[in-house]
Write an enzyme that holds these catalytic residues in place. Sequence first.
Site, PDB file in Angstrom:
ATOM      1  N   HIS A 118     -71.754  22.262 -54.581  1.00  0.00           N
ATOM      2  CA  HIS A 118     -70.795  21.658 -53.633  1.00  0.00           C
ATOM      3  C   HIS A 118     -70.912  22.288 -52.254  1.00  0.00           C
ATOM      4  CE1 HIS A 118     -67.667  24.918 -53.610  1.00  0.00           C
ATOM      5  NE2 HIS A 118     -68.104  25.139 -54.835  1.00  0.00           N
ATOM      6  N   ASP A 147     -69.860  30.630 -52.409  1.00  0.00           N
ATOM      7  CA  ASP A 147     -69.144  29.537 -53.054  1.00  0.00           C
ATOM      8  C   ASP A 147     -69.014  28.357 -52.087  1.00  0.00           C
ATOM      9  OD1 ASP A 147     -67.585  28.101 -54.842  1.00  0.00           O
ATOM     10  OD2 ASP A 147     -65.752  29.205 -54.419  1.00  0.00           O
ATOM     11  N   GLU A 206     -73.241  27.035 -59.194  1.00  0.00           N
ATOM     12  CA  GLU A 206     -72.279  28.031 -58.724  1.00  0.00           C
ATOM     13  C   GLU A 206     -72.953  29.391 -58.859  1.00  0.00           C
ATOM     14  OE1 GLU A 206     -69.394  27.763 -57.337  1.00  0.00           O
ATOM     15  OE2 GLU A 206     -68.575  25.791 -57.873  1.00  0.00           O
ATOM     16  N   HIS A 394     -63.742  33.105 -51.438  1.00  0.00           N
ATOM     17  CA  HIS A 394     -62.367  32.865 -50.981  1.00  0.00           C
ATOM     18  C   HIS A 394     -61.741  34.088 -50.310  1.00  0.00           C
ATOM     19  CE1 HIS A 394     -61.682  29.428 -54.178  1.00  0.00           C
ATOM     20  NE2 HIS A 394     -62.915  29.432 -53.670  1.00  0.00           N
TER      21      HIS A 394
END
Length: 428
Positions: A118, A147, A206, A394
Amino acid sequence: MTFQPRKFLLAAVCAACLGTAFAAPDARIASLAAKEKPALLETLKELVSIESGSRDLEGLEKISELIAAKFKAMGGEVELVDTSAEAYRMEDTPEKIGRAVRATFKGTGKKKFMLIAHMDTVYTVGMLDKQPFRVEGDKAYGLGIADDKQGVAVITHTVAMLQALKFKDYGTLTVLINGDEEISSPGSRALITRLGGEHDAVLSFEGASVKEDKLSLATAGIASVTLNVTGKASHAGSAPELGVNALYELSHQILQMRDLSDPATGLKMNWTISRSGSNRNVIPASATAGADVRVLKVSDYDRIEQQVQERVKKQLIPEAKVVMKFERRRPPLEATDASLALAKHAQQIYKDELGRPLGADDKVAGGGTDAAFAALKTKAPVVERFGLQGFGAHSADAEYVLVDSIEPRLYLATRMVMDLSRSKVAGN
């Protein structure tokens, strides 16, 4: 920026000199992996230099066009897919969702494989200015680099390596890069599920951990429960009996559903947020609460949803209106024999040809993953974490990938596509 493109090859040679028992790596693939390493870092710089938060449509459009152009240049049949129309609408789903990039490469064989990653991140517009891409020693830093922009880059350069090898023994090689993973893939989940059922294997990119380099065969499913209670406001001092206390009803609902977790099956349901009322001296006319749900099996979704529906019917205050919403944000990825066989083959390549350990088991690890959507309606193997080793997803200030993991991961991904195409993986 300093590159050491042949570090893992030298390590393999040294290990061989010491008598370590493993086969030599395929020289062609190893050489190409070394050649692609600096190119992959440049791709990472390009990707990280475009802000692409899940709700940043302008940034997502820009990065999707960049990715699409790379696959077009390699001869892929490329489509920018608008996924908004078939979106699964949750409370936080935006009206418009970023496009997915779908690239298709046709080969001469029969087997069909899909590589997924992604392009969206959790970061907001403007953060890039203070944290541009940089390489320090063995770490490449950047927002979203672990990520999952590394996953996009690894897939891109794996395809480049296959083309350089003139390898076309697959029937179809599909690449799917979506732009809504960080908001639970509301638009792309249907597409990922559909394509997962059409392919003979799915590799998801991932990243792996810097602490424990391993593939994932199982992840928890994520759901949420929202309760909205409507009552009636009244003066808390002079006429409380004329009101309908939404907070009382909400409290009753939460307490009667506090025991729905099931340690024996790994099902977890925990109330985590609540709000009610507007003023101390007013009987609250509204109240809301939310619970986090985790499951290890898809079938547990039906069980917990039914239990919540039954409990919510038992009200403390009949005059209150209680509305429950159960959202299936992500299904679990369940380990299968086919996935275990694929993972064991990857482990063998890592051990025998690169002299490196690679973990893989059927224990649930990590958060939700798009690989779970790919596995939802297929018996074909679906395995997660073929991406680079990284840290700090994150975190906003410490996200990086290990540069030394680039060559091994490129080697592994290329070898896996080749072996799958030639039916060298058990059960494939």
